[in-house]
Design an enzyme around this catalytic site. Structure first.
Site, short mmCIF file in Angstrom:
data_model
loop_
_atom_site.label_atom_id
_atom_site.label_comp_id
_atom_site.label_asym_id
_atom_site.label_seq_id
_atom_site.Cartn_x
_atom_site.Cartn_y
_atom_site.Cartn_z
N GLY A 8 0.90 -1.16 -0.01
CA GLY A 8 0.02 0.06 -0.09
C GLY A 8 1.00 1.31 0.16
O GLY A 8 1.95 1.23 0.54
N GLY A 10 -0.71 4.71 0.13
CA GLY A 10 -1.43 5.92 0.64
C GLY A 10 -0.67 6.78 1.69
O GLY A 10 0.55 6.52 1.38
N GLY A 12 -0.35 6.34 4.89
CA GLY A 12 0.43 5.38 5.85
C GLY A 12 1.67 4.66 5.19
O GLY A 12 2.93 4.60 5.43
N ALA A 78 -2.34 -6.77 -5.15
CA ALA A 78 -1.95 -7.83 -4.33
C ALA A 78 -3.45 -8.74 -4.57
O ALA A 78 -4.49 -8.20 -4.48
CB ALA A 78 -2.06 -7.42 -2.81
N CYS A 159 -15.62 7.01 9.58
CA CYS A 159 -14.61 8.12 9.10
C CYS A 159 -15.84 9.29 9.04
O CYS A 159 -16.55 9.21 7.86
CB CYS A 159 -14.05 7.90 7.77
N GLY A 320 -4.87 11.27 10.36
CA GLY A 320 -3.68 11.29 10.06
C GLY A 320 -2.52 11.35 10.92
O GLY A 320 -1.58 10.60 10.81
N CYS A 353 -6.73 17.40 14.01
CA CYS A 353 -7.73 17.25 12.89
C CYS A 353 -8.16 18.99 12.36
O CYS A 353 -8.54 19.61 13.22
CB CYS A 353 -8.92 16.55 13.31
N LYS A 388 -5.81 24.90 6.86
CA LYS A 388 -6.14 23.47 6.24
C LYS A 388 -5.20 23.54 4.87
O LYS A 388 -4.63 22.74 4.08
CB LYS A 388 -7.15 23.00 5.91
#
Length: 427
Positions: A8, A10, A12, A78, A159, A320, A353, A388
């Site tokens: 992955g 993204g 992370g 995958a 989320c 995040g 956030c 932001k």
């Protein structure tokens, strides 16, 4: 020499590769396997959906950056993980063997769990840039023929911040187009109250968000699950604290954006001892799987139990800042392991956030993310919107340069300048 594979790329996975390359030995190799060769800054998707950003504004081409960092890069999805063989089978037929694997896949979006739900059905999404671009086309068409709007999240979602963001961003975009007076807006959520966020609230998020909704003529329905979606009509039911469902209601809409529940990707589902029933990876406090101790996981794919029982299921978000905390701990632990040491690093799992509302917003700090907390703070104002924007530019610029650093921490400290944030790193 050891071979590390990051599955992955993204938020992370990309920074995991950066930090892992620096944490392990020079003779070790690091390879990223991902279905998408380009990284897209997901927090900007609400802006994409109303035309305030374009794809190229928030995209990072990972191949040249990974090459510069000395990281192998395989942009192939995958197919199946074979943990007993230390092998990852890919969709094109090739296999990748590893000594250590870090799972950072993010989630699969469970649109299929509700009839008529999602971009292939009758509701829009901002979970992926492709969805956000489709939502933009639908919004452009909507502006020519306004009607009711429904925004929110489905049962089992974890989320919630982007749903609130998008409701208020739509509100701002409609005012700028001078058609807000023609649009009835309803926010639908499984949360037991507005501002719960899957975290039982942070500071006064309940009061702040309710106030914003009242001031902007947005109605809301909480403890609500979606039964089905048809063209222009969403069937929902509210659930009381006693668990009893109230009579179904039909919400008409000309435009709807609803966030789905998440689950693990198919390549990981059903592997006993690795994944829970939803396909999320089980980890200990060192981000390591208890059964397969050469497998670690970071980000949204990590299994975290819900805060507690709610009338309608609500998951816990992986923000995040929390993901960065997992990444740093994992990189440092793997660096220790290949040097013959025991892992000792534990993520702080704090949350910072910034929720943009188009011309204002709400910020919150939760230390740790899951209560009880040492810091439990929230505030609102136009400065959040500006912060932001600054964070977006900072993050994308650094990621394009291959800089491995705590993006959320540095950007938050730089843009917000709030004393309470100085304690977050220490956890």
């Amino acid at each position: 020499m050891a071979h590390f594979v990051v599955l992955g790329a993204g938020l992370g996975g990309a920074i995991m590769a950066y930090e892992l390359r620096e944490a392990v030995r020079k003779e070790d190799t690091v390879t990223v396997v991902t279905k998408d060769a380009k990284y897209h800054f997901v927090p900007s998707n609400p802006w994409i959906a109303v035309g305030w950003r374009k794809r190229e504004d928030i995209t990072v081409d990972l191949a040249p950056v990974m090459k510069k960092k000395g990281v192998g890069f395989i942009p192939v999805a995958a197919e199946r993980l074979h943990p007993d063989e230390n092998r990852l089978q890919l969709a094109d037929g090739q296999s990748v063997s590893y000594d250590y694997l870090v799972i950072a896949t993010g989630p699969e979006l469970a649109f299929d769990e509700i009839e008529g739900f999602g971009p292939e059905g009758h509701t829009q999404s901002i979970c992926h840039i492709d969805h956000a671009e489709q939502a933009r086309e639908a919004f452009d068409a909507f502006c020519k023929k306004p009607g009711p709007i429904v925004v929110g999240a489905a049962q089992g979602a974890s989320c919630f911040g982007p749903a609130y963001e998008f409701a208020f961003i739509l509100n701002t975009a409609l005012r700028r187009a001078k058609i807000r007076d023609q649009v009835k807006m309803t926010f639908v959520t499984p949360e037991p109250y507005v501002g719960h966020l899957g975290l039982d609230g942070v500071g006064d998020t309940k009061g702040l968000l309710e106030s914003e909704m009242r001031e902007n003529d947005i109605k809301w329905m909480t403890s609500t699950r979606i039964k089905k979606v048809e063209a222009g009509k969403m069937t929902v039911e509210e659930v009381g604290e006693d668990g009893q469902a109230k009579p179904e209601k039909e919400l008409p809409f000309a435009y709807a954006m609803m966030l789905p529940a998440f689950r693990g990707i198919k390549a990981l589902i059903g592997i006993e001892g690795l994944s829970n029933p939803r396909g999320f990876t089980i980890v200990d406090k060192y981000q390591r799987n208890p059964k397969y101790q050469n497998i670690f996981a970071v980000g949204v794919c990590v299994a975290i139990p819900p805060m507690g029982p709610t009338a309608v299921p609500c998951g816990v978000p992986k923000t995040g800042f929390m993901i960065e905390s997992m990444v740093t701990a994992t990189a440092q632990n793997l660096g220790q392991i290949v040097r013959g040491q025991e892992p000792s690093n534990v993520g702080t799992w704090n949350a910072v956030c910034l929720a943009d509302f188009g011309n204002g917003g709400i910020a919150f700090v939760a230390q740790p993310q899951i209560p009880p907390r040492n810091v439990n703070w929230s505030a609102s104002g136009k400065w959040v919107h500006l912060a932001k924007i600054g964070f977006e530019k900072y993050f994308i610029r650094k990621l394009r340069k291959g800089k491995s650093e705590p993006y959320y921490e540095k950007a938050a400290m730089h843009m917000l300048g709030i004393d309470k944030l100085k304690a977050v790193k220490k956890g």
